[in-house]
Design a protein around this motif. Structure first.
Motif, PDB file in Angstrom:
ATOM      1  N   THR A   1      18.121  26.647  30.951  1.00 16.65           N
ATOM      2  CA  THR A   1      17.980  25.266  31.065  1.00 16.65           C
ATOM      3  C   THR A   1      19.130  24.308  29.969  1.00 16.65           C
ATOM      4  O   THR A   1      19.895  23.647  29.963  1.00 16.65           O
ATOM      5  N   SER A   2      18.771  25.119  28.114  1.00 18.46           N
ATOM      6  CA  SER A   2      19.912  24.388  27.364  1.00 18.46           C
ATOM      7  C   SER A   2      21.278  25.734  27.228  1.00 18.46           C
ATOM      8  O   SER A   2      22.478  24.806  27.063  1.00 18.46           O
ATOM      9  N   PHE A   3      21.299  26.454  27.288  1.00 18.86           N
ATOM     10  CA  PHE A   3      22.385  28.020  28.079  1.00 18.86           C
ATOM     11  C   PHE A   3      23.300  26.625  29.302  1.00 18.86           C
ATOM     12  O   PHE A   3      24.482  26.848  28.787  1.00 18.86           O
ATOM     13  N   VAL A   4      22.561  26.480  30.160  1.00 18.81           N
ATOM     14  CA  VAL A   4      23.748  25.286  30.965  1.00 18.81           C
ATOM     15  C   VAL A   4      24.066  24.415  30.803  1.00 18.81           C
ATOM     16  O   VAL A   4      25.122  24.098  30.581  1.00 18.81           O
ATOM     17  N   ILE A   5      23.069  23.805  30.138  1.00 15.62           N
ATOM     18  CA  ILE A   5      23.724  22.017  29.651  1.00 15.62           C
ATOM     19  C   ILE A   5      25.026  22.675  27.914  1.00 15.62           C
ATOM     20  O   ILE A   5      25.294  21.939  28.518  1.00 15.62           O
ATOM     21  N   LEU A   6      23.518  22.950  27.405  1.00 19.35           N
ATOM     22  CA  LEU A   6      25.352  22.853  26.353  1.00 19.35           C
ATOM     23  C   LEU A   6      26.728  23.760  26.563  1.00 19.35           C
ATOM     24  O   LEU A   6      28.242  22.788  26.343  1.00 19.35           O
ATOM     25  N   ASN A   7      26.881  24.290  27.491  1.00 19.21           N
ATOM     26  CA  ASN A   7      28.119  25.290  28.050  1.00 19.21           C
ATOM     27  C   ASN A   7      29.213  24.198  28.815  1.00 19.21           C
ATOM     28  O   ASN A   7      30.144  24.460  28.578  1.00 19.21           O
ATOM     29  N   LEU A   8      27.986  23.552  29.717  1.00 21.43           N
ATOM     30  CA  LEU A   8      28.866  22.484  30.759  1.00 21.43           C
ATOM     31  C   LEU A   8      29.075  21.001  30.062  1.00 21.43           C
ATOM     32  O   LEU A   8      29.897  21.151  30.010  1.00 21.43           O
ATOM     33  N   LEU A   9      28.381  20.899  29.012  1.00 17.04           N
ATOM     34  CA  LEU A   9      29.434  20.009  27.564  1.00 17.04           C
ATOM     35  C   LEU A   9      29.752  19.764  26.836  1.00 17.04           C
ATOM     36  O   LEU A   9      30.773  19.144  26.732  1.00 17.04           O
ATOM     37  N   THR A  10      30.174  21.143  26.506  1.00 23.19           N
ATOM     38  CA  THR A  10      31.464  21.574  25.692  1.00 23.19           C
ATOM     39  C   THR A  10      32.160  22.559  26.480  1.00 23.19           C
ATOM     40  O   THR A  10      33.172  22.907  25.719  1.00 23.19           O
ATOM     41  N   GLY A  11      32.549  22.037  27.349  1.00 23.74           N
ATOM     42  CA  GLY A  11      33.389  22.500  28.464  1.00 23.74           C
ATOM     43  C   GLY A  11      33.640  23.992  28.540  1.00 23.74           C
ATOM     44  O   GLY A  11      34.514  24.481  29.188  1.00 23.74           O
ATOM     45  N   LYS A  12      32.686  24.600  28.649  1.00 23.61           N
ATOM     46  CA  LYS A  12      32.384  25.924  29.133  1.00 23.61           C
ATOM     47  C   LYS A  12      31.655  26.449  30.069  1.00 23.61           C
ATOM     48  O   LYS A  12      31.371  27.344  30.721  1.00 23.61           O
ATOM     49  N   LYS A  13      32.662  25.988  31.270  1.00 20.84           N
ATOM     50  CA  LYS A  13      31.211  26.136  32.685  1.00 20.84           C
ATOM     51  C   LYS A  13      31.724  27.643  33.377  1.00 20.84           C
ATOM     52  O   LYS A  13      31.337  28.012  34.708  1.00 20.84           O
TER      53      LYS A  13
ATOM     54  N   PHE B   1      25.309  34.168  16.132  1.00 19.38           N
ATOM     55  CA  PHE B   1      24.761  33.271  15.506  1.00 19.38           C
ATOM     56  C   PHE B   1      26.127  32.170  15.486  1.00 19.38           C
ATOM     57  O   PHE B   1      25.685  30.654  15.207  1.00 19.38           O
ATOM     58  N   ASP B   2      27.397  32.455  16.291  1.00 13.27           N
ATOM     59  CA  ASP B   2      28.524  31.503  14.911  1.00 13.27           C
ATOM     60  C   ASP B   2      28.588  30.559  16.850  1.00 13.27           C
ATOM     61  O   ASP B   2      28.782  29.881  16.332  1.00 13.27           O
ATOM     62  N   ASP B   3      28.771  31.290  17.447  1.00 11.72           N
ATOM     63  CA  ASP B   3      28.724  30.703  18.905  1.00 11.72           C
ATOM     64  C   ASP B   3      27.240  30.031  18.959  1.00 11.72           C
ATOM     65  O   ASP B   3      26.447  30.076  19.620  1.00 11.72           O
ATOM     66  N   TYR B   4      26.824  28.746  18.641  1.00 13.98           N
ATOM     67  CA  TYR B   4      26.232  27.541  19.002  1.00 13.98           C
ATOM     68  C   TYR B   4      25.754  27.473  20.440  1.00 13.98           C
ATOM     69  O   TYR B   4      24.419  27.662  21.021  1.00 13.98           O
ATOM     70  N   THR B   5      26.783  27.876  22.042  1.00 15.85           N
ATOM     71  CA  THR B   5      26.254  27.886  22.981  1.00 15.85           C
ATOM     72  C   THR B   5      25.115  28.103  23.702  1.00 15.85           C
ATOM     73  O   THR B   5      24.994  28.487  24.241  1.00 15.85           O
ATOM     74  N   GLU B   6      25.610  29.723  22.785  1.00 16.38           N
ATOM     75  CA  GLU B   6      24.744  31.307  22.683  1.00 16.38           C
ATOM     76  C   GLU B   6      23.823  30.946  22.219  1.00 16.38           C
ATOM     77  O   GLU B   6      22.695  31.975  22.223  1.00 16.38           O
ATOM     78  N   SER B   7      23.564  30.774  20.471  1.00 19.11           N
ATOM     79  CA  SER B   7      22.284  31.080  19.233  1.00 19.11           C
ATOM     80  C   SER B   7      21.616  30.122  19.728  1.00 19.11           C
ATOM     81  O   SER B   7      20.326  30.326  19.414  1.00 19.11           O
ATOM     82  N   ILE B   8      21.286  29.213  20.167  1.00 19.03           N
ATOM     83  CA  ILE B   8      20.466  27.838  20.515  1.00 19.03           C
ATOM     84  C   ILE B   8      19.962  27.819  20.981  1.00 19.03           C
ATOM     85  O   ILE B   8      18.415  28.700  21.180  1.00 19.03           O
ATOM     86  N   PRO B   9      20.296  28.505  22.565  1.00 18.03           N
ATOM     87  CA  PRO B   9      19.585  29.260  23.741  1.00 18.03           C
ATOM     88  C   PRO B   9      18.612  30.742  23.397  1.00 18.03           C
ATOM     89  O   PRO B   9      17.672  30.558  23.892  1.00 18.03           O
ATOM     90  N   ALA B  10      19.179  31.665  23.430  1.00 14.64           N
ATOM     91  CA  ALA B  10      18.688  32.607  22.186  1.00 14.64           C
ATOM     92  C   ALA B  10      18.197  32.294  21.140  1.00 14.64           C
ATOM     93  O   ALA B  10      16.439  32.943  21.303  1.00 14.64           O
ATOM     94  N   PHE B  11      17.592  31.439  20.574  1.00 17.53           N
ATOM     95  CA  PHE B  11      16.781  31.357  19.399  1.00 17.53           C
ATOM     96  C   PHE B  11      15.835  30.078  20.347  1.00 17.53           C
ATOM     97  O   PHE B  11      15.013  30.605  20.203  1.00 17.53           O
ATOM     98  N   LEU B  12      15.950  29.268  21.409  1.00 20.05           N
ATOM     99  CA  LEU B  12      15.010  28.437  21.728  1.00 20.05           C
ATOM    100  C   LEU B  12      14.435  29.613  22.662  1.00 20.05           C
ATOM    101  O   LEU B  12      12.988  29.462  22.976  1.00 20.05           O
ATOM    102  N   THR B  13      14.758  30.447  23.081  1.00 12.90           N
ATOM    103  CA  THR B  13      13.895  31.601  23.710  1.00 12.90           C
ATOM    104  C   THR B  13      13.148  32.178  22.911  1.00 12.90           C
ATOM    105  O   THR B  13      12.207  32.501  23.746  1.00 12.90           O
ATOM    106  N   ILE B  14      13.774  32.658  21.921  1.00 15.78           N
ATOM    107  CA  ILE B  14      12.729  33.405  21.080  1.00 15.78           C
ATOM    108  C   ILE B  14      11.549  32.571  20.634  1.00 15.78           C
ATOM    109  O   ILE B  14      10.653  33.095  20.544  1.00 15.78           O
TER     110      ILE B  14
ATOM    111  N   LEU C   1      24.553  30.449  40.019  1.00 13.60           N
ATOM    112  CA  LEU C   1      23.048  30.642  40.159  1.00 13.60           C
ATOM    113  C   LEU C   1      22.075  29.255  39.342  1.00 13.60           C
ATOM    114  O   LEU C   1      21.091  29.024  39.125  1.00 13.60           O
ATOM    115  N   MET C   2      22.704  29.840  37.261  1.00 15.85           N
ATOM    116  CA  MET C   2      22.464  29.612  36.094  1.00 15.85           C
ATOM    117  C   MET C   2      22.074  28.153  36.600  1.00 15.85           C
ATOM    118  O   MET C   2      20.868  27.229  36.138  1.00 15.85           O
ATOM    119  N   ILE C   3      23.251  27.400  37.553  1.00 14.43           N
ATOM    120  CA  ILE C   3      22.649  25.674  37.207  1.00 14.43           C
ATOM    121  C   ILE C   3      21.895  25.248  38.267  1.00 14.43           C
ATOM    122  O   ILE C   3      21.207  24.621  37.632  1.00 14.43           O
TER     123      ILE C   3
END
Length: 435
Positions: free
Chosen positions: A402-414, A371-384, A420-422
């Motif tokens: 969708t949120s996982f791909v967008i957040l990680n691309l926008l924050t430089g974690k490509k 939950f400290d990494d928002y590029t992981e916790s936000i997509p997981a939370f939206l899934t839930i 396949l995810m993209i």
């Protein structure tokens, strides 16, 4: 060394740290929690103009076939039947809203099943499963837990629809709610005492109270012959298959079924600790192929899309770990062809406690989400969140990926995002925009 029994050799019970008794009890529990489909599916498809009795028989045969294939090909404790949501789309959208005959809708399901078989043979669905990040797999398990908890609460009348607030608390003094609350207490006490088959015992105890309170009645007969399939079997319509509208209908069936199935497999397998060190499900291909064959055969028999049921989690929670659990469930499906008057007396309020408790069991992976990494916790939370709120496993996966791909691309974690995810995220956005 004593010779191993046939069941031990076939299902590798000791390897999975289980026993015949545990597997059979788990299979009964799974059947009890999903047997409502034998009443709901025929009733819903009859609104599309199909013969209700024939749909009852088709639903059982397609469910048994898919579940037997899951047992023998994949050795997993997952059961299959006509998917809720997909049967509603079949009836209310394709037939009643779009104005097509039910044979048109069955043809779309059949085409979807053939595509599924091809996707399974060429490992396309398996690749999608493996591409989903670990954090989303954890989120899927939790989301499914909340989703089936909501189903249980609604079935019991504890949560009801409210025009002002969408949902609200129901009348807790009403007999169905009392049955469900009683079942929750019984299961809770039995779980605390480590009693095997707690969920099944809770369902049976709740059914007895339901009879006493008049929620259900004792059956007037025990045996009945199954209705004929003749009015609906092999009734496909080929005249309009090469049209834009048929493409849209097939795509909708395909889209929801793919991600309902993948989501269910991820969620239940995560809870049962079936995922390997790479968070993949071994023997996934045969499991997906079983689902695809069942959908295709179900369309020929005369029922809507067959898919892996989230209620399989109830059997897993009761200790089921192998195909013997699903084989037991399949046997009960076939038995219900002749004993439906018996199974029909178990009300939804009696199975609701099992679903609610399974929801609790499936919450545990939430502790593994970062939950400290928002590029992981936000997509997981939206899934839930989206699974219960949108009343769809597939929607939860759409929002999560969708949120996982967008957040990680926008924050430089490509590097965390696969091609396949993209592609999946683009597909989801196109689907949502153009419907």
């Amino acid at each position: 060394m004593a010779e191993k029994s046939f069941l031990e050799r076939r299902f590798k019970l000791s390897e999975h740290k289980t026993t015949v008794k545990t597997e059979v009890m788990a299979g009964i529990t799974t059947f009890m929690t999903m047997s409502y489909i034998l009443a709901v599916n025929p009733g819903m498809l009859s609104e599309a103009g199909m013969d209700q009795g024939a749909v009852f028989t088709a639903t059982i045969l397609a469910s048994a076939l898919g579940t037997i294939l899951m047992a023998l090909l994949a050795n997993y404790p997952f059961a299959l039947s006509a998917g809720m949501g997909l049967n509603a789309y079949f009836t209310y959208t394709v037939v009643l809203n779009m104005g097509h005959d039910w044979t048109y809708a069955l043809t779309a399901v059949f085409i979807e099943g053939i595509i599924f078989i091809l996707m399974s043979i060429f490992n396309i669905r398996e690749a999608i499963f493996k591409a989903i990040p670990t954090t989303l797999k954890k989120g899927v398990s939790v989301g499914i837990g909340l989703f089936i908890t909501l189903i249980g609460l609604v079935n019991a009348g504890i949560i009801i629809d409210n025009p002002a607030t969408l949902i609200s608390i129901g009348d807790l003094t009403a007999p169905p709610a009392l049955v469900a609350i009683f079942g929750l207490l019984v299961i809770g006490v039995l779980l605390k005492k480590n009693v095997r088959g707690s969920l099944l015992i809770g369902i049976l105890a709740s059914t007895i109270l339901a009879i006493i309170l008049g929620v259900t009645n004792l059956p007037t007969k025990v045996f009945s012959l199954p209705p004929s399939l003749a009015p609906i079997a092999f009734k496909l319509q080929w005249s309009d298959i090469f049209t834009k509208e048929m493409f849209a209908v097939v795509f909708a069936f395909l889209f929801v079924d793919i991600f309902d199935t993948i989501g269910t497999l991820i969620g239940v397998a995560t809870k049962a600790d079936m995922l390997d060190e790479n968070d993949d499900l071994p023997n996934l291909g045969p499991a997906l192929l079983s689902d695809a064959i069942a959908t295709t055969a179900g369309a020929l028999l005369g029922t809507s899309t067959v898919t892996t049921f989230v209620e399989s989690a109830s059997g897993v929670a009761d200790g089921g770990r192998t195909g013997l659990t699903s084989l037991t469930t399949a046997g009960l499906f076939l038995l219900s062809l002749f004993l439906f008057p018996i199974f029909a007396i178990i009300p939804a309020s009696a199975t609701a406690p099992a679903l609610i408790i399974v929801g609790l069991f499936m919450m545990s992976p939430v502790k593994d989400i970062n939950f400290d990494d928002y590029t992981e916790s936000i997509p997981a939370f939206l899934t839930i969140a989206m699974m219960p709120f949108a009343y769809s496993v597939a929607e939860g996966i759409v929002w999560g990926i969708t949120s996982f791909v967008i957040l990680n691309l926008l924050t430089g974690k490509k590097e965390k995002v696969s091609i396949l995810m993209i592609l999946l995220a683009i597909l989801f956005m196109v689907y949502k925009i153009f419907g």
